[in-house]
Motif scaffolding. Structure first.
Motif, PDB file in Angstrom:
ATOM      1  N   SER A 154       3.019  13.269  -6.769  1.00 46.64           N
ATOM      2  CA  SER A 154       2.911  13.833  -5.417  1.00 46.64           C
ATOM      3  C   SER A 154       4.288  14.065  -4.813  1.00 46.64           C
ATOM      4  CB  SER A 154       2.097  12.901  -4.516  1.00 46.64           C
ATOM      5  OG  SER A 154       0.777  12.764  -4.996  1.00 46.64           O
ATOM      6  N   SER A 155       5.197  13.139  -5.047  1.00 42.61           N
ATOM      7  CA  SER A 155       6.562  13.277  -4.555  1.00 42.61           C
ATOM      8  C   SER A 155       7.240  14.492  -5.166  1.00 42.61           C
ATOM      9  CB  SER A 155       7.360  12.007  -4.867  1.00 42.61           C
ATOM     10  OG  SER A 155       8.713  12.163  -4.514  1.00 42.61           O
ATOM     11  N   MET A 156       7.114  14.631  -6.489  1.00 39.89           N
ATOM     12  CA  MET A 156       7.727  15.777  -7.168  1.00 39.89           C
ATOM     13  C   MET A 156       7.157  17.100  -6.667  1.00 39.89           C
ATOM     14  SD  MET A 156       8.197  14.601 -11.139  1.00 39.89           S
ATOM     15  CE  MET A 156       6.714  13.629 -11.342  1.00 39.89           C
ATOM     16  N   LEU A 157       5.827  17.170  -6.584  1.00 42.25           N
ATOM     17  CA  LEU A 157       5.185  18.399  -6.125  1.00 42.25           C
ATOM     18  C   LEU A 157       5.590  18.741  -4.692  1.00 42.25           C
ATOM     19  CD1 LEU A 157       1.597  17.896  -7.603  1.00 42.25           C
ATOM     20  CD2 LEU A 157       3.279  19.614  -8.291  1.00 42.25           C
ATOM     21  N   GLY A 158       5.695  17.713  -3.845  1.00 43.14           N
ATOM     22  CA  GLY A 158       6.076  17.943  -2.451  1.00 43.14           C
ATOM     23  C   GLY A 158       7.477  18.514  -2.320  1.00 43.14           C
ATOM     24  N   PHE A 159       8.451  17.905  -2.983  1.00 42.98           N
ATOM     25  CA  PHE A 159       9.829  18.380  -2.896  1.00 42.98           C
ATOM     26  C   PHE A 159       9.994  19.752  -3.557  1.00 42.98           C
ATOM     27  CE2 PHE A 159      11.000  13.796  -2.324  1.00 42.98           C
ATOM     28  CZ  PHE A 159      11.550  13.951  -1.060  1.00 42.98           C
ATOM     29  N   SER A 177      20.051  16.462  -2.608  1.00 38.04           N
ATOM     30  CA  SER A 177      19.387  15.210  -2.278  1.00 38.04           C
ATOM     31  C   SER A 177      17.922  15.241  -2.697  1.00 38.04           C
ATOM     32  CB  SER A 177      19.496  14.942  -0.774  1.00 38.04           C
ATOM     33  OG  SER A 177      18.793  13.769  -0.431  1.00 38.04           O
ATOM     34  N   MET A 178      17.240  16.358  -2.426  1.00 36.76           N
ATOM     35  CA  MET A 178      15.837  16.475  -2.824  1.00 36.76           C
ATOM     36  C   MET A 178      15.685  16.506  -4.338  1.00 36.76           C
ATOM     37  SD  MET A 178      13.893  18.917  -0.046  1.00 36.76           S
ATOM     38  CE  MET A 178      15.195  20.091   0.300  1.00 36.76           C
ATOM     39  N   LEU A 179      16.600  17.190  -5.027  1.00 37.21           N
ATOM     40  CA  LEU A 179      16.556  17.222  -6.490  1.00 37.21           C
ATOM     41  C   LEU A 179      16.780  15.834  -7.081  1.00 37.21           C
ATOM     42  CD1 LEU A 179      18.438  20.561  -7.267  1.00 37.21           C
ATOM     43  CD2 LEU A 179      16.002  20.081  -7.575  1.00 37.21           C
ATOM     44  N   GLU A 180      17.630  15.043  -6.436  1.00 35.15           N
ATOM     45  CA  GLU A 180      17.859  13.685  -6.907  1.00 35.15           C
ATOM     46  C   GLU A 180      16.589  12.851  -6.765  1.00 35.15           C
ATOM     47  OE1 GLU A 180      21.303  10.246  -6.640  1.00 35.15           O
ATOM     48  OE2 GLU A 180      20.879  11.425  -4.843  1.00 35.15           O
ATOM     49  N   PHE A 184      14.406  10.953  -9.656  1.00 38.87           N
ATOM     50  CA  PHE A 184      13.986   9.555  -9.634  1.00 38.87           C
ATOM     51  C   PHE A 184      12.476   9.428  -9.821  1.00 38.87           C
ATOM     52  CE2 PHE A 184      17.986   8.404  -7.142  1.00 38.87           C
ATOM     53  CZ  PHE A 184      18.561   7.774  -8.225  1.00 38.87           C
ATOM     54  N   SER A 185      11.704  10.356  -9.245  1.00 39.77           N
ATOM     55  CA  SER A 185      10.249  10.330  -9.421  1.00 39.77           C
ATOM     56  C   SER A 185       9.878  10.581 -10.875  1.00 39.77           C
ATOM     57  CB  SER A 185       9.587  11.378  -8.523  1.00 39.77           C
ATOM     58  OG  SER A 185       9.712  11.038  -7.160  1.00 39.77           O
ATOM     59  N   CYS A 186      10.608  11.505 -11.537  1.00 37.96           N
ATOM     60  CA  CYS A 186      10.371  11.764 -12.965  1.00 37.96           C
ATOM     61  C   CYS A 186      10.684  10.516 -13.792  1.00 37.96           C
ATOM     62  CB  CYS A 186      11.246  12.923 -13.448  1.00 37.96           C
ATOM     63  SG  CYS A 186      10.759  14.536 -12.811  1.00 37.96           S
ATOM     64  N   ILE A 187      11.800   9.866 -13.457  1.00 34.79           N
ATOM     65  CA  ILE A 187      12.188   8.648 -14.180  1.00 34.79           C
ATOM     66  C   ILE A 187      11.137   7.566 -13.987  1.00 34.79           C
ATOM     67  CG2 ILE A 187      13.871   6.761 -14.229  1.00 34.79           C
ATOM     68  CD1 ILE A 187      16.016   8.860 -13.501  1.00 34.79           C
TER      69      ILE A 187
END
Length: 374
Positions: A154-159, A177-180, A184-187
């Protein structure tokens, strides 16, 4: 479907008489004239109850019972001994290797039926309890897993949606900052999947496996810069993702210890990450490595939400304490994986938690035979 009963008895008259009585009572009966034949019948017939004489040629009843209890498919099958020598020593020996009941010859048919039915009833209750526990475990696992997979997604999709639809509204620093945070969500998601797979691997790791030596041998030179880099990376993750500041206090003595670098890194990643996860904001995580004569201890200490005393003994896969009360990451696999790797390498992990202070102490043996070259 009729209950299946296997009769193992070397005296023909007794064996045939029991089989006939049980068959007339509606049971599906098979017989064996000795222990070896009985073991063979057990694997083919798969009985619900085994009734077995003790004194038999070729293989006695105790040997039959030990073989059955060591098998995968029939290990829990109710087992009733028939004996003409039921003294206390005989009973203790049978019970110690897993017998469920004894009948002394001569016995009455109603007593045999009663013994069989009691064992079947207990087996049914045990299976019902086990099935209920499995259902509860599956429900808990599904609940925790769905949350743990969906949150980073959800975090990845939102950003990514923000960036694709409104990228002109953000400056370079905001985009980075959003890409970072997406990274982190992918990790986080990858680690969850990796730990789930690794948990299954460790559960099935046997000494005969070609991988066993890889996870139970090796040695590592433990040094402060290496641990500092590992801890700093984890601290940065929590500062960036959760806007939390946690200081690190390191005091590490150098030594060569009996565990591979890969295994030690995994252990420290899980335990140090746990320390950050459950630390209070603006607190300090202390990591101290001390060399003794033949052992090396690593102590990780943090201030924050700790363990209750009874929780320390309940640590296991997919177990998270008070998840309904506290929002937290993870499936509860990290600490279990660390414990398993420590145990596999003849180390020891102790946990103490009191008044919000949690102290984890890891002990490994010093590697005496070799030194590592820089």
């Amino acid at each position: 479907m009729a209950t299946k009963i296997l009769i193992i008895e070397d005296e023909d008259a007794i064996r045939e008489n029991i089989a006939e009585m049980l068959s007339l009572s509606g049971y599906h009966v098979e017989t064996a004239a000795n222990g070896i034949e009985g073991i063979s019948q057990t694997s083919v017939f798969k009985p619900d109850v085994i009734v077995c004489d003790i004194m038999m040629p070729l293989m006695n009843g105790y040997q039959v019972l030990e073989t059955v209890r060591n098998s995968n498919s029939q290990a829990t099958t109710p087992f009733i001994f028939l004996t003409s020598m039921a003294n206390s020593a005989d009973i203790r020996e049978g019970m110690s290797i897993g017998a469920d009941d004894y009948l002394t010859k001569p016995f009455s048919f109603p007593n045999l039926i009663a013994a069989i039915e009691i064992r079947l009833k207990r087996e049914k209750i045990q299976k019902e309890k086990l099935n209920a526990q499995i259902k509860e475990y599956q429900h808990h696992l599904n609940k925790v897993s769905i949350h743990e997979y969906n949150t980073p997604l959800s975090s990845m999709l939102g950003f990514l949606s923000l960036l694709s639809e409104h990228y002109t509204s953000f400056d370079k620093e905001e985009i980075l900052s959003m890409l970072e945070l997406v990274t982190f969500s992918c990790i986080r998601l990858k680690k969850t999947l990796d730990n789930t797979k690794f948990h299954l691997f460790l559960q099935n790791l046997e000494p005969s496996s070609k991988w066993y030596k890889q996870y139970t041998s090796g040695y590592t030179s433990i040094e402060e810069p290496w641990i500092n880099q590992l801890a700093s990376t984890l601290a940065h993750h929590y500062e960036t993702t959760f806007a939390r500041t946690t200081a690190i206090n390191l005091v590490i003595e150098t030594a060569v210890i009996n565990i591979s670098e890969t295994n030690l890194k995994k252990i420290l990643e899980e335990l140090i990450e746990n320390a950050f996860k459950f630390s209070d904001d603006n607190s300090c995580v202390e990591i101290v490595g001390k060399r003794e004569i033949s052992t090396y201890t690593l102590t990780i200490k943090n201030q924050g939400r700790g363990f209750k005393q009874d929780q320390i003994h309940q640590i296991g896969p997919f177990i998270q304490f008070e998840r309904e009360k506290y929002e937290q990451q993870g499936l509860g696999l990290g600490l279990w994986i660390a414990q398993e790797l420590i145990t596999l390498n003849n180390g020891r992990l102790t946990i103490e938690s009191s008044n919000g202070v949690t102290v984890l102490v890891i002990t490994f043996s010093i590697h005496c035979c070799k030194t590592l070259q820089n």
